[in-house]
Design a protein around this motif. Structure first.
Motif, short mmCIF file in Angstrom:
data_model
loop_
_atom_site.label_atom_id
_atom_site.label_comp_id
_atom_site.label_asym_id
_atom_site.label_seq_id
_atom_site.Cartn_x
_atom_site.Cartn_y
_atom_site.Cartn_z
N GLY A 228 0.44 9.70 6.11
CA GLY A 228 0.36 11.16 6.14
C GLY A 228 -1.02 11.69 5.84
N GLY A 229 -1.89 10.82 5.36
CA GLY A 229 -3.24 11.24 5.01
C GLY A 229 -4.17 11.31 6.20
N VAL B 138 -9.53 0.51 8.72
CA VAL B 138 -8.64 1.59 8.31
C VAL B 138 -7.31 0.95 7.89
N THR B 139 -6.90 1.23 6.67
CA THR B 139 -5.65 0.69 6.15
C THR B 139 -4.79 1.86 5.68
N VAL B 140 -3.58 1.93 6.22
CA VAL B 140 -2.65 3.01 5.87
C VAL B 140 -1.47 2.40 5.14
N GLU C 112 1.23 1.97 11.07
CA GLU C 112 0.88 1.26 12.33
C GLU C 112 -0.50 1.62 12.86
N ASP C 113 -1.18 2.57 12.25
CA ASP C 113 -2.55 2.87 12.60
C ASP C 113 -3.54 1.93 11.91
N THR C 114 -3.03 1.09 11.02
CA THR C 114 -3.89 0.14 10.33
C THR C 114 -4.54 -0.81 11.33
N GLN D 11 -8.30 -2.73 16.70
CA GLN D 11 -7.84 -4.11 16.86
C GLN D 11 -7.19 -4.58 15.58
N THR D 12 -6.03 -5.23 15.72
CA THR D 12 -5.36 -5.87 14.60
C THR D 12 -5.44 -7.38 14.80
N PRO D 13 -5.28 -8.15 13.74
CA PRO D 13 -5.43 -9.61 13.85
C PRO D 13 -4.52 -10.21 14.90
#
Length: 119
Positions: free
Chosen positions: A15-16, A115-117, A88-90, A39-41
């Motif tokens: 939400g941030g 970016v970590t959510v 899921e934006d992480t 990109q995610t791992p």
């Protein structure tokens, strides 16, 4: 050689908001397309948003209405405003530039910003 330096990533609760910046080593007016990818791992790097120097923008469906790409030509900077963030934006977010140089399209990438959510 176009150089890109991203900043602005971090840890945020769901939400941030965050604002990513991409400072470019030359005038972005001369760069045909600026974009943000993530990109995610173990996965490929996917387009999030792109902006052309003719003023058009494109977003991936999952971020429409939440993320905004913008250009500050005076500061040679491209921004990505991330609102209503979801876990899921992480990802690692990368800035990309595509420039037409003597009839050839050259692509340049920044080093990425995490970016970590959290949920």
């Amino acid at each position: 050689q176009v150089q890109l330096v991203e900043s602005g990533g971090g840890l945020v609760q769901a939400g941030g908001s965050l604002r990513l910046s991409c400072v470019v080593s030359e005038s972005i007016v001369s760069i045909d397309v600026m974009g943000w990818y993530r990109q995610t791992p173990g996965n490929q790097r996917d387009m999030v948003a792109i902006s052309t120097n003719r003023g058009s923008t494109t977003y991936v469906a999952s971020v429409k209405g939440r993320f905004t790409i913008s250009r500050d030509n005076a500061e040679n900077t491209v921004y990505l405003q991330l609102n209503s963030l979801k876990p899921e934006d992480t990802a690692v977010y990368y800035c990309k530039a595509i420039k037409n140089q003597f009839g050839k399209l050259n692509t340049y990438w920044g080093q990425g910003t995490q970016v970590t959510v959290s949920s």
